[in-house]
Design a protein around this motif. Structure first.
Motif, PDB file in Angstrom:
ATOM      1  N   HIS A  82       0.821  -1.219   0.000  1.00  0.00           N
ATOM      2  CA  HIS A  82       0.000   0.000   0.000  1.00  0.00           C
ATOM      3  C   HIS A  82       0.851   1.262   0.000  1.00  0.00           C
ATOM      4  O   HIS A  82       0.465   2.262  -0.594  1.00  0.00           O
ATOM      5  CB  HIS A  82      -0.984  -0.010   1.170  1.00  0.00           C
ATOM      6  CG  HIS A  82      -0.363   0.032   2.519  1.00  0.00           C
ATOM      7  ND1 HIS A  82       0.427  -0.989   3.012  1.00  0.00           N
ATOM      8  CD2 HIS A  82      -0.412   0.974   3.486  1.00  0.00           C
ATOM      9  CE1 HIS A  82       0.836  -0.673   4.230  1.00  0.00           C
ATOM     10  NE2 HIS A  82       0.338   0.513   4.548  1.00  0.00           N
ATOM     11  N   GLY A  87      -1.827  -0.618  -6.064  1.00  0.00           N
ATOM     12  CA  GLY A  87      -3.148  -0.596  -6.679  1.00  0.00           C
ATOM     13  C   GLY A  87      -3.193   0.233  -7.944  1.00  0.00           C
ATOM     14  O   GLY A  87      -4.144   0.149  -8.729  1.00  0.00           O
ATOM     15  N   THR A 110      -3.831  -5.680  -2.824  1.00  0.00           N
ATOM     16  CA  THR A 110      -4.885  -5.567  -3.827  1.00  0.00           C
ATOM     17  C   THR A 110      -5.887  -6.712  -3.779  1.00  0.00           C
ATOM     18  O   THR A 110      -6.945  -6.618  -4.396  1.00  0.00           O
ATOM     19  CB  THR A 110      -4.297  -5.513  -5.255  1.00  0.00           C
ATOM     20  OG1 THR A 110      -3.653  -6.755  -5.535  1.00  0.00           O
ATOM     21  CG2 THR A 110      -3.345  -4.344  -5.412  1.00  0.00           C
TER      22      THR A 110
END
Length: 174
Positions: A82, A87, A110
């Protein structure tokens, strides 16, 4: 060397126990790519190497870890992903791998499984063991086992019930 890679169980401790029971004699290292939502002092993390994810609200989990696997020569970067924007793309993760000198990068976040072998580096997301998304969301959950030697890498994805996913087996020559 054999590595089991799992991620994003989101509080489902039982599946991590089952994986450990099934593979303890057949895997050299267990890697958890974050979002366990378990306590950092859980005894499972005596075996699983773990990093924190965006749902792990415990500063005791490191953001990333780097492992040098002596016998195989592998250098593993374990990260949730993250903080590297996985993503939205892989560029920041690829740069982090280069900076760390890693040839294996295990990440999650994800909930979508995937692996790419690029520039002599394997980037592997095992998907989510509890809440899969994307093309393979029809499975109850996924994880991966990576076999590594000096000549090749073999990646085999499995369903939560330990069944191999035949179309998700990849062999990369080194």
């Amino acid at each position: 060397m054999r590595y089991l890679v799992v991620s994003d169980n989101h509080g489902d401790r039982e599946i991590l126990v089952k994986l450990l029971d099934k593979y303890h004699a057949n895997v050299d290292y267990f890697f958890h790519c974050g979002d366990s939502e378990l306590r950092a002092d859980d005894e499972l993390f005596d075996v699983y190497q773990v990093v924190g994810g965006n749902c792990d609200y415990n500063p005791a989990f490191p953001e990333k870890q780097l492992f040098e696997m002596g016998a195989s020569g592998d250098k593993v970067l374990l990260i949730h992903g993250h903080t590297k924007g996985v993503g939205y793309g892989m560029t920041d993760l690829q740069l982090a791998a280069k900076e760390e000198g890693a040839n294996l990068v295990f990440f999650g976040h994800t909930h979508q499984l995937g692996c790419v072998y690029h520039d002599q580096t394997l980037f592997l997301n095992p998907g989510s063991i509890s809440f899969p998304r994307g093309e393979f969301a029809s499975f109850d959950g996924t994880y991966a086992v990576v076999e590594s030697d000096e000549k090749q890498l073999i990646v085999q994805y499995y369903q939560r019930d330990f069944e191999p996913i035949s179309k998700l087996r990849f062999v990369y020559s080194r």
